[in-house]
Design an enzyme around this catalytic site. Structure first.
Site, PDB file in Angstrom:
ATOM      1  N   GLU A 356       2.115  -3.959   0.113  1.00  0.00           N
ATOM      2  CA  GLU A 356       2.899  -2.912  -0.531  1.00  0.00           C
ATOM      3  C   GLU A 356       3.272  -1.884   0.520  1.00  0.00           C
ATOM      4  OE1 GLU A 356       0.191  -1.216  -3.411  1.00  0.00           O
ATOM      5  OE2 GLU A 356       0.751   0.813  -2.897  1.00  0.00           O
ATOM      6  N   HIS A 442      -8.693  -2.531  -5.817  1.00  0.00           N
ATOM      7  CA  HIS A 442      -8.540  -3.654  -6.739  1.00  0.00           C
ATOM      8  C   HIS A 442      -9.840  -4.435  -6.923  1.00  0.00           C
ATOM      9  CE1 HIS A 442      -4.003  -3.938  -5.395  1.00  0.00           C
ATOM     10  NE2 HIS A 442      -4.243  -2.864  -6.118  1.00  0.00           N
ATOM     11  N   ASN A 480      -1.036  -6.912  -6.879  1.00  0.00           N
ATOM     12  CA  ASN A 480      -1.676  -5.833  -7.628  1.00  0.00           C
ATOM     13  C   ASN A 480      -2.066  -6.381  -9.006  1.00  0.00           C
ATOM     14  OD1 ASN A 480       0.741  -5.189  -5.960  1.00  0.00           O
ATOM     15  ND2 ASN A 480      -0.256  -3.216  -5.904  1.00  0.00           N
TER      16      ASN A 480
END
Ligand code: FDA
Length: 504
Positions: A356, A442, A480
């Site tokens: 990202e 995460h 994600n």
């Protein structure tokens, strides 16, 4: 001490919990949600519900005396964090021996603090990670359902190309291109229409005021505005806040009893409750659900939980890194806090990476390009119950992150070579460090689907006990994770309501 009975209890109010509560409510099942954090809907003295990123106060953090921002330093200086009063704030950093994990605390869980990036994993990788889940069903039915319920939307490409607020992303895209790497637009739950109105001066600024990890005052369609609002709308679901579940046990008739502390926002316990239920859904997140089950197994409260409870944990290969750009290549003093692009090198056969392109909304030019890389790290950690602290400790060593760092390094070395640029070494604390290998956003696993549970999240060894959240996913999903957590929860609860709840 008070006792009560409800048909269904859902622990937590994050993605898995919110999906489960909505569908139970729709099925007419009276459902109680227990959330240790606060409901974030009341403006403080400054008129805002949440505090900003650049001047954080006690609302920012879950019982800390100093904020613990992911980028702890700038030019090695501790200029980013602030002393604060311990309070039931919205972002927690949970410290284990060699890994720290950021999680959201409050009604909406991680949706209150996350970047809103709503990514469906590559189907081939989903099939590799969860081979026993019918992928056709997921991609035809449950991922679309999750995206629609979460209000996932797409940035207007014309606006993206023109606005100063995404210059940082365009700069990174161009540099990736020089290394023959391609980028992809990433959908989000932040309302991009609102963001354009922010830029036009027609709406109060949130994404364009640097707000994200300590909450967004506008624009973010967090779970309290989507799934949880719908759940409350069924009239069957209630949420108790500042209620922390401490222990779970089972009665001879098969019902479950929860020991719950009700606290005030300063951390004082104001009541202890015992709540009994028929159906118990754990949605306290990878850390929270796993800890409750590891504790229950190893204190003898639920002795039939199997040895897979606690196993299969991973940080989704998370590695952060920053690059230093040339002075003639600024990234912009104005940066939206909501990411919009990712570098997609997941098909790389030796080192798959999805990175990202993250903003650094410092309000001034930093020449930094920042990234959160998601890598494919096969290493896994295990939670074990520590009797002395009554906590689940995470067995994970720093060197288990070496494969993740190596993968990120191979991608960003390539970008640096193609552009004649270097890493930044000053962003992750006082030492020289260009890759963050000691924290993640995460957390996944701990009660893996098909191992600690059956193929639908029913906990092995027990009836009417379910895991609904990120704990089900075995450590990695390649993107994600919240869309996957949501879609999987939709799939599982549909089956559970049909077979276990309605039949009962
Ligand atoms: P989640 O963690 O959301 O919810 C668990 C809830 O249970 C919390 O509210 C917690 O307070 C509560 N709880 C825990 N223990 C309890 C107990 N004992 N009693 C009562 N309540 C308890 N993902 C993504 O897809 N896109 C993104 O852009 C980002 N960005 C991002 C940024 C940051 C800063 C973070 C921290 C995280 C992300 N994520 C993300 C990750 C994403 O937010 C995360 O994967 C999900 O929130 C996990 O959902 P769960 O349902 O598993 O639990």
């Amino acid at each position: 001490r008070s006792g009560s009975f409800v048909p269904a209890v859902v622990i937590g109010t994050g993605y898995g919990a919110a999906v489960s509560a909505l569908r139970l409510g729709e099925a007419g099942v009276p459902t109680l949600m227990l959330e240790m954090g606060q409901l974030w809907n009341k403006p403080a003295d400054d008129g805002n519900v949440f505090c900003g990123m650049l001047s954080p106060d006690r609302r920012s953090s879950w019982f800390k005396s100093r904020t613990e921002a992911p980028l702890g330093s700038f030019l090695w200086l501790d200029v980013i964090n602030r002393d604060i009063d311990p309070y039931a704030g919205v972002l927690d950093k949970v410290h284990f021996d060699q890994m720290s994990v950021y999680v959201g605390r409050g009604v909406g869980g991680g949706s209150l603090v996350n970047g809103g990036m709503a990514v469906v994993p590559k189907r081939s990788y989903f099939e590799e990670v969860l081979p026993r889940v019918d992928a056709a069903e997921m991609y035809d039915r449950y991922f679309p359902r999750a995206n629609s319920m979460l209000k996932v939307n797409h940035i207007d490409k014309g606006w993206f190309e023109a606005t100063e607020w995404y210059k940082f992303a365009r700069v990174s895209r161009e540099q990736a291109g020089k290394a023959d790497l391609s980028t992809t637009f990433v959908p989000n739950v932040y309302d991009f229409g609102q963001m354009q109105r922010e830029a036009a001066g027609e709406a109060p600024k949130s994404a364009l005021a640097g707000e994200v990890i300590y909450g967004n005052n506008h624009g973010k369609q967090s779970l309290d505005k989507t799934y949880l609002a719908a759940a409350l709308g069924t009239g069957k679901v209630t949420i108790e806040t500042l209620h922390q579940v401490r222990a779970i046990r089972q009665q001879p008739d098969g019902s479950y009893v929860l020991s719950v502390d009700q606290n005030d926002a300063d951390g004082k316990t104001v009541a202890h409750k015992e709540i009994a239920c028929r159906h118990l859904f754990l949605g306290a997140g990878s850390l929270g659900s796993t800890e409750l089950l590891v504790r229950a197994r190893d204190t003898g409260a639920l002795p039939d939980l199997n040895a897979e409870v606690g196993a299969g944990w991973g940080p989704n290969g998370n590695i952060m890194t920053g690059r230093a750009n040339h002075v003639w290549n600024p990234t912009g003093a104005h940066q939206s806090s909501i990411p919009a692009l990712g570098i997609d090198d997941w098909n790389n056969p030796t080192a798959p990476v999805f990175a990202e392109i993250a903003p650094m909304p410092a309000g001034l030019e930093t020449w930094v390009s920042l990234y959160l890389a998601i890598t494919k790290n096969p290493e896994r950690g295990t939670f074990v119950y520590d009797k002395a602290t009554d906590r689940a400790a995470l067995r994970w060593t720093r060197d288990q992150n070496t494969p993740a760092v190596d993968a990120a390094k191979s991608l960003f070395d390539r970008i640096n070579r193609a552009n004649g640029t270097m890493y930044r070494y000053d962003l992750f604390g006082p030492q020289l460090k260009n890759f963050s290998d000691d924290f993640c956003y995460h957390p996944l696993g701990g009660c893996v689907l098909g191992k600690a549970t059956d193929g639908y999240g029913r906990v092995a060894g027990y009836h009417n006990l379910y895991v609904t959240d990120g704990a089900l996913i075995p450590g990695s999903i390649g993107v994600n994770p919240f869309v996957t957590i949501t879609a999987l929860a939709e799939r599982n609860i549909e089956r559970i309501i049909a077979e276990d709840v309605k039949a009962a």
